[in-house]
Design an enzyme around this catalytic site. Sequence first.
Site, PDB file in Angstrom:
ATOM      1  N   GLU A 112     -12.940  -0.567 -41.988  1.00  0.00           N
ATOM      2  CA  GLU A 112     -13.707   0.429 -41.232  1.00  0.00           C
ATOM      3  C   GLU A 112     -15.026   0.772 -41.905  1.00  0.00           C
ATOM      4  O   GLU A 112     -16.041   0.979 -41.248  1.00  0.00           O
ATOM      5  CB  GLU A 112     -12.838   1.682 -41.090  1.00  0.00           C
ATOM      6  N   PRO A 165      -5.946  18.199 -31.076  1.00  0.00           N
ATOM      7  CA  PRO A 165      -4.542  17.785 -31.012  1.00  0.00           C
ATOM      8  C   PRO A 165      -4.199  16.659 -31.981  1.00  0.00           C
ATOM      9  O   PRO A 165      -3.118  16.659 -32.583  1.00  0.00           O
ATOM     10  CB  PRO A 165      -4.390  17.339 -29.552  1.00  0.00           C
ATOM     11  N   ASN A 167     -14.759  10.886 -25.707  1.00  0.00           N
ATOM     12  CA  ASN A 167     -14.715  10.369 -27.079  1.00  0.00           C
ATOM     13  C   ASN A 167     -13.897   9.077 -27.153  1.00  0.00           C
ATOM     14  O   ASN A 167     -14.281   8.097 -27.777  1.00  0.00           O
ATOM     15  CB  ASN A 167     -14.108  11.473 -27.940  1.00  0.00           C
ATOM     16  N   ASP A 184     -17.392  12.430 -38.171  1.00  0.00           N
ATOM     17  CA  ASP A 184     -16.377  13.432 -38.455  1.00  0.00           C
ATOM     18  C   ASP A 184     -15.618  13.042 -39.737  1.00  0.00           C
ATOM     19  O   ASP A 184     -14.738  12.212 -39.680  1.00  0.00           O
ATOM     20  CB  ASP A 184     -15.419  13.617 -37.280  1.00  0.00           C
TER      21      ASP A 184
END
Length: 556
Positions: A493, A268, A196, A302
């Site tokens: 973004e 994480p 990723n 996501d």
Amino acid sequence: RDTFKAELCFLISEIFCHGDLLRTIQTAKLFDDDKHFVDMKLKSNPDIVLSSFNNLTHGAPNMTVPPSRLREFLSAHFEEPGKEFLSWSPPDWHDKPQFLDGIADADLRSWAEKLHHLWKSLGRKISEDVSAHPEQYSLIFTPHPVIVPGGRFRELYYWDSYWVINGLLLSEMTDTARGMIQNFLYLVNRYGFIPNGGRVYYERRSQPPFLSLMVESYYQTTKDRETALPALEKEYLFWMQNRSVMVEVDGRKHVLNHYDVQVGQPRPESFTDDLELAEGLTEDAAERLWTELKAGAESGWDFSSRWFVDGQGQNSGSLRDTRTSQLLPTDLNALLCRNERTLAHFYRTLGDETAAARFDKALSARLEAVEAVLWNEERGVWLDYSLVTNTSRPAFYPSNLAPLWAVCYSQDSMGQKALHYLQVRFANGVPTSLVGSGQQWDYPNAWPPLQHMLIQGLSSLPSDEAKKLGFDLAQSWIRTNWLAYIKYDAMFEKVITICSRFSYVLGFGWTNGVALQLLAQYGDRLTSNSIPDGSLVSFSLNMAVALLNVVLYLFL
């Protein structure tokens, strides 16, 4: 020594990927962003850090340690994030790449020059200490400098880099683009796939496989025939062996691909979010949710209502209903279709007709599968397919048009029908869905890569109507981002379409790359003061329905 080093590198995962130390630090919420801790550098070897942590928590009830003691522990054993990078300005950057001359509008040409300058601020080079002491870093060492997305995304990311590399090639920064591709080839040879992103906590999941297309873009620009085929085929095999599923439709069996990360535990870098989302679930249900969230992260979307599957198998619910692995995504399969065509072309260019024929066969099987499973004749478009209900999912996403971009269809009539499916005029970009779930890959957000794929798909169709729609969408997107730059002196973004607002993550690699590509493609026609005709929505589901969905999701 090498064995000892490998053991220490294994121990780093007990700090940054799973285990009591990770859980203790993240649940203490010492930082605003969970990514902060897992990007920190160790001051000593992980065995020493783990031993110190065990001493700290020994005898503490339920391993509960006061925040002040945890801060002392972090200060003693960790350094702040970001020190693993060296300042680096790409040496192949120069003032006046040729594509600028093709931009007729003076304001847009000036803006494009400023975007070209942004590559220098997004360049990163990894310290040699990361290579010498990998056991002290969550960062994965790669040998060449990179252009990063920006903001909190300090390191290399996979699918973002396709649009970055295309932008670099327009900027005539072929050495930088080549170095980034070589990094990805290095990662394939190390892992068998591309993680990723460039951190150890991303090592068990990938992102949409764009590497073959990066190499294609580089070859088309440079005609450099240095072969990357062994690594490209290795990555392709990873997706076919680990991310594929057989589905039977009308008595015929087909193989298609999906996102599927069989790794439990919270992510994480988003540990507390995932932990809190799973509150009240059984242990097994929580583990299943966390695997599905990782699969959602692997998709690049996501997160999104696109991945929701409720108790009745329908496309509704909330983030806790994420079941990414149970869906066959249209865009992933279109991308792999394009991979197969590209690999066949590469092998044929190098004179290996046997290998080329092998990928021709794979492409033929993919086309048949996409048309049998994903094409919906009634709606005249491709749709994601549910493995839960064995039916198509009718919701609108720009990704439904990905086969246009990939040319993953065999009948010209499909392209024309898909054009009629998408009769859209949004002033600020096409939203990612018409569902206001509160997730970032949903209404009202619009994302640069989806805009580009949609525009390129439309421009590839032969009809004037399709080409005009592609241009109108490009004009809307360019004007929206140009106005944002004028107001904020920054690139963002994503865009919030309903009010022309922008996300807070600055940079931004793929936004810059998409803007430069559209400016290069349509520069002779794009204007800084134009809004295309029909800037209101015209779609089979009208804006009233979309806004109602927003209200229902956010307030009920």
